[in-house]
Design a protein around this motif. Structure first.
Motif, mmCIF file in Angstrom:
data_model
loop_
_atom_site.group_PDB
_atom_site.id
_atom_site.type_symbol
_atom_site.label_atom_id
_atom_site.label_comp_id
_atom_site.label_asym_id
_atom_site.label_seq_id
_atom_site.Cartn_x
_atom_site.Cartn_y
_atom_site.Cartn_z
ATOM 1 N N MET A 1 51.684 46.977 35.294
ATOM 2 C CA MET A 1 50.814 46.005 34.659
ATOM 3 C C MET A 1 50.488 44.879 35.641
ATOM 4 O O MET A 1 51.342 44.376 36.339
ATOM 5 C CB MET A 1 51.491 45.444 33.416
ATOM 6 N N ILE A 2 49.241 44.506 35.663
ATOM 7 C CA ILE A 2 48.792 43.453 36.568
ATOM 8 C C ILE A 2 49.131 42.097 35.950
ATOM 9 O O ILE A 2 48.756 41.828 34.815
ATOM 10 C CB ILE A 2 47.281 43.584 36.821
ATOM 11 N N PRO A 3 49.842 41.253 36.687
ATOM 12 C CA PRO A 3 50.320 39.981 36.127
ATOM 13 C C PRO A 3 49.298 38.838 36.159
ATOM 14 O O PRO A 3 49.675 37.680 36.229
ATOM 15 C CB PRO A 3 51.524 39.658 37.012
ATOM 16 N N PHE A 4 48.018 39.171 36.123
ATOM 17 C CA PHE A 4 46.974 38.152 36.163
ATOM 18 C C PHE A 4 45.995 38.402 35.031
ATOM 19 O O PHE A 4 45.745 39.538 34.649
ATOM 20 C CB PHE A 4 46.199 38.209 37.492
ATOM 21 N N SER A 5 45.398 37.336 34.529
ATOM 22 C CA SER A 5 44.358 37.485 33.512
ATOM 23 C C SER A 5 43.058 37.895 34.207
ATOM 24 O O SER A 5 42.893 37.718 35.418
ATOM 25 C CB SER A 5 44.157 36.183 32.750
ATOM 26 N N ASP A 6 42.135 38.420 33.417
ATOM 27 C CA ASP A 6 40.831 38.800 33.970
ATOM 28 C C ASP A 6 40.124 37.593 34.564
ATOM 29 O O ASP A 6 39.457 37.697 35.592
ATOM 30 C CB ASP A 6 39.962 39.434 32.883
ATOM 31 N N GLU A 7 40.277 36.440 33.924
ATOM 32 C CA GLU A 7 39.649 35.212 34.414
ATOM 33 C C GLU A 7 40.230 34.787 35.761
ATOM 34 O O GLU A 7 39.518 34.265 36.615
ATOM 35 C CB GLU A 7 39.810 34.074 33.400
ATOM 36 N N GLU A 8 41.526 34.996 35.953
ATOM 37 C CA GLU A 8 42.158 34.669 37.230
ATOM 38 C C GLU A 8 41.743 35.664 38.321
ATOM 39 O O GLU A 8 41.582 35.297 39.485
ATOM 40 C CB GLU A 8 43.682 34.685 37.098
ATOM 41 N N LEU A 9 41.594 36.922 37.936
ATOM 42 C CA LEU A 9 41.266 37.970 38.906
ATOM 43 C C LEU A 9 39.829 37.901 39.404
ATOM 44 O O LEU A 9 39.565 38.201 40.570
ATOM 45 C CB LEU A 9 41.488 39.356 38.287
ATOM 46 N N PHE A 10 38.896 37.529 38.539
ATOM 47 C CA PHE A 10 37.472 37.615 38.893
ATOM 48 C C PHE A 10 37.143 36.923 40.213
ATOM 49 O O PHE A 10 36.573 37.552 41.111
ATOM 50 C CB PHE A 10 36.581 37.098 37.762
ATOM 51 N N PRO A 11 37.478 35.635 40.401
ATOM 52 C CA PRO A 11 37.096 34.992 41.671
ATOM 53 C C PRO A 11 37.833 35.569 42.878
ATOM 54 O O PRO A 11 37.279 35.615 43.981
ATOM 55 C CB PRO A 11 37.439 33.512 41.462
ATOM 56 N N VAL A 12 39.047 36.039 42.676
ATOM 57 C CA VAL A 12 39.817 36.628 43.771
ATOM 58 C C VAL A 12 39.190 37.964 44.185
ATOM 59 O O VAL A 12 39.038 38.257 45.372
ATOM 60 C CB VAL A 12 41.296 36.803 43.359
ATOM 61 N N VAL A 13 38.824 38.758 43.187
ATOM 62 C CA VAL A 13 38.167 40.042 43.452
ATOM 63 C C VAL A 13 36.824 39.801 44.129
ATOM 64 O O VAL A 13 36.478 40.474 45.107
ATOM 65 C CB VAL A 13 37.991 40.844 42.139
ATOM 66 N N GLU A 14 36.075 38.832 43.626
ATOM 67 C CA GLU A 14 34.767 38.512 44.194
ATOM 68 C C GLU A 14 34.883 38.161 45.677
ATOM 69 O O GLU A 14 34.127 38.658 46.515
ATOM 70 C CB GLU A 14 34.163 37.352 43.404
ATOM 71 N N LYS A 15 35.862 37.352 45.997
ATOM 72 C CA LYS A 15 36.069 36.946 47.392
ATOM 73 C C LYS A 15 36.491 38.134 48.257
ATOM 74 O O LYS A 15 36.022 38.297 49.383
ATOM 75 C CB LYS A 15 37.126 35.844 47.458
ATOM 76 N N SER A 16 37.360 38.978 47.723
ATOM 77 C CA SER A 16 37.819 40.142 48.465
ATOM 78 C C SER A 16 36.684 41.134 48.707
ATOM 79 O O SER A 16 36.587 41.725 49.789
ATOM 80 C CB SER A 16 38.964 40.820 47.703
ATOM 81 N N LEU A 17 35.810 41.306 47.721
ATOM 82 C CA LEU A 17 34.693 42.237 47.868
ATOM 83 C C LEU A 17 33.699 41.776 48.927
ATOM 84 O O LEU A 17 32.995 42.604 49.516
ATOM 85 C CB LEU A 17 33.988 42.448 46.528
ATOM 86 N N GLU A 18 33.650 40.486 49.172
ATOM 87 C CA GLU A 18 32.753 39.973 50.219
ATOM 88 C C GLU A 18 33.121 40.556 51.582
ATOM 89 O O GLU A 18 32.269 40.687 52.456
ATOM 90 C CB GLU A 18 32.780 38.447 50.259
ATOM 91 N N LYS A 19 34.385 40.934 51.763
ATOM 92 C CA LYS A 19 34.828 41.529 53.026
ATOM 93 C C LYS A 19 34.358 42.972 53.166
ATOM 94 O O LYS A 19 34.262 43.493 54.273
ATOM 95 C CB LYS A 19 36.353 41.492 53.116
#
Length: 92
Positions: A1-19
């Motif tokens: 289980m991922i220990p983060f909420s969807d709201e917490e993950l969204f900006p992190v995922v967005e930044k990672s996808l920029e790479k």
């Protein structure tokens, strides 16, 4: 289980996808982040990536692998084809 909420993950995922986006652009492709729901990342492959026979490999072994290394090993990436955005409701 991922220990983060969807709201917490969204900006992190967005930044990672920029790479990853420059790699897609080299082949004339692109990607848009649509949503993060229950640890699943919904993207839409665009340009040359949309409909490409290698898009499944790009999705799993490029994009998903990158997010699993960068953020969390249980993240799953799902491509939503253009015009099928209503399919996101299935995953709630």
């Amino acid at each position: 289980m991922i220990p983060f909420s969807d709201e917490e993950l969204f900006p992190v995922v967005e930044k990672s996808l920029e790479k990853v986006k420059p790699m897609l652009a080299l082949d004339g492709g692109g990607m848009q982040l649509l949503a993060v729901k229950n640890g699943r990342v919904f993207v839409q492959l665009q340009g040359a990536c949309n409909g490409c026979s290698s898009s499944g490999q790009t999705l799993k072994y490029g994009i998903e692998r990158h997010l699993r290394i960068d953020i969390h090993p249980e993240i799953e990436v799902i491509n939503i084809a253009p015009g099928m955005e209503s399919e996101l409701e299935r995953y709630e």
